[in-house]
Scaffold this motif. Structure first.
Motif, short mmCIF file in Angstrom:
data_model
loop_
_atom_site.label_atom_id
_atom_site.label_comp_id
_atom_site.label_asym_id
_atom_site.label_seq_id
_atom_site.Cartn_x
_atom_site.Cartn_y
_atom_site.Cartn_z
N THR A 119 12.67 5.34 4.02
CA THR A 119 11.20 4.81 3.49
C THR A 119 10.93 5.35 2.15
OG1 THR A 119 8.72 4.71 4.23
CG2 THR A 119 9.98 6.79 4.56
N ARG A 124 5.44 1.74 0.78
CA ARG A 124 4.66 1.56 1.89
C ARG A 124 2.92 1.67 1.89
NH1 ARG A 124 5.27 3.58 7.44
NH2 ARG A 124 7.53 3.12 6.85
N GLU A 128 0.51 -1.28 2.80
CA GLU A 128 -0.52 -0.94 3.69
C GLU A 128 -1.87 -1.31 2.98
OE1 GLU A 128 0.06 2.98 4.90
OE2 GLU A 128 1.19 2.53 6.75
N ARG A 164 6.45 -2.59 7.90
CA ARG A 164 7.71 -1.65 7.65
C ARG A 164 8.99 -2.66 7.26
NH1 ARG A 164 11.23 1.83 6.41
NH2 ARG A 164 12.66 2.50 8.09
N GLU A 167 8.83 -3.33 3.78
CA GLU A 167 9.29 -2.22 2.88
C GLU A 167 10.65 -2.19 2.81
OE1 GLU A 167 8.66 2.64 3.35
OE2 GLU A 167 8.46 1.31 5.11
#
Length: 299
Positions: A119, A124, A128, A164, A167
């Motif tokens: 990640t 992220r 978001e 996710r 990403e």
């Protein structure tokens, strides 16, 4: 692990009859069920998840049901570790573990040694932020353009999973689905796909939603409403999301009934597509086929 009992996985679309099949197999084999439905983990979410009844749970031991509060977020890796521990505990008692559910990534994470991509906190956080601004449907449209396979497997309302997948695509340049495999199996397994066909499942979904409403589903959601509004994961469950949206808009919650049918049918198609990609799944439509598969494999 070659001498251990194989995991019998029963997968397929929602409302196809997996739970009833699992009960039948469990009673025949003296097996125990390990839940692989993401939302049956949550306490209080009973009617809308078609959770196995208390009578069934008294008859056959079930694991990973009612293990989390609705405000908790469940990560795939955390679920995998709990499920594998439950499977080993079942085996230690000389019994067969049945992994039962329609959450495709959960099932695959348990049965295969997946490579979960890393990640990037900055990526992220940015995604978001976009999710909060424009909503999951817009980001799902973007995902569909760059990673159709992932978009097919992820509900448009599942903002967390969409973020996710975006990403992973941005970090690796690869499809979220492709980064998960191919993978070596974690253990021996028999993968049974149970699917009586799209028309039959669509009818079963409509009947199930009617039954949910008669059994007090709206009241269940209303009793959980305050906590669900703080939940990142549980609030996305089909049916719960539709009723919450109706309540927030000040509409009669009964207006959420048909959208719940539509969303559940869409979920069933995604589940079917996910599991159909796995050539190791034996697709069956009748109990005698199940008997044949289990007999051939000497389970």
């Amino acid at each position: 692990m070659s001498n251990a009992a194989p995991v019998v996985a029963i997968v397929g679309p929602t409302a196809s009859g997996k739970s009833a099949l699992a009960m039948s197999i469990a009673q025949r084999l003296g097996a125990e069920v390990v839940n692989a439905d993401a939302f049956c983990l949550y306490r209080g979410m009973d009617i809308g998840t078609a959770k196995p009844s208390l009578a069934d749970r008294r008859m056959v031991v079930h694991h990973l049901i009612d293990t989390h509060d609705v405000e908790e977020s469940v990560e795939v890796v955390g679920y995998r570790d709990q499920a594998r521990a439950a499977i080993e505990a079942v085996r230690s008692r000389g019994r067969t573990p049945l992994l039962v559910g329609g959450s495709g990534l959960y099932v695959q994470a348990v049965l295969d040694d997946l490579r979960f991509p890393g990640t990037d906190p900055s990526v992220r956080q940015r995604l978001e932020g976009e999710l909060a601004q424009v909503g999951p449907e817009v980001l799902h449209g973007r995902l569909a353009a760059i990673d159709p396979a992932a978009a097919e497997a992820i509900l448009p309302s599942n903002g967390r999973r969409i973020v996710r997948a975006l990403e992973v695509n941005e970090i690796t340049g690869a499809s979220f689905v492709a980064t998960l495999g191919p993978a070596q199996p974690w253990t021996r397994s028999v993968r049974i796909g149970w699917d009586p066909g799209q028309e039959a499942v669509d009818r079963a979904i409509a009947a199930r939603v009617d039954l949910m409403w008669r059994d007090g589903f709206v009241g269940e959601v209303e009793s959980l409403r305050e906590r669900l509004t703080r939940a990142r994961t549980a609030s996305r469950a089909v049916g719960y999301r539709q009723i919450l949206d109706a309540l927030e808009a000040g509409d009669d919650p009964d207006t959420a009934r048909e959208p719940t049918v539509v969303a559940t049918r869409r979920l069933a198609r995604r589940q079917r597509a996910w599991f159909r990609r796995d050539p190791r799944v034996h697709w069956l439509q009748s109990s005698w086929q199940v008997e044949q598969i289990l007999g051939t494999l000497e389970i």
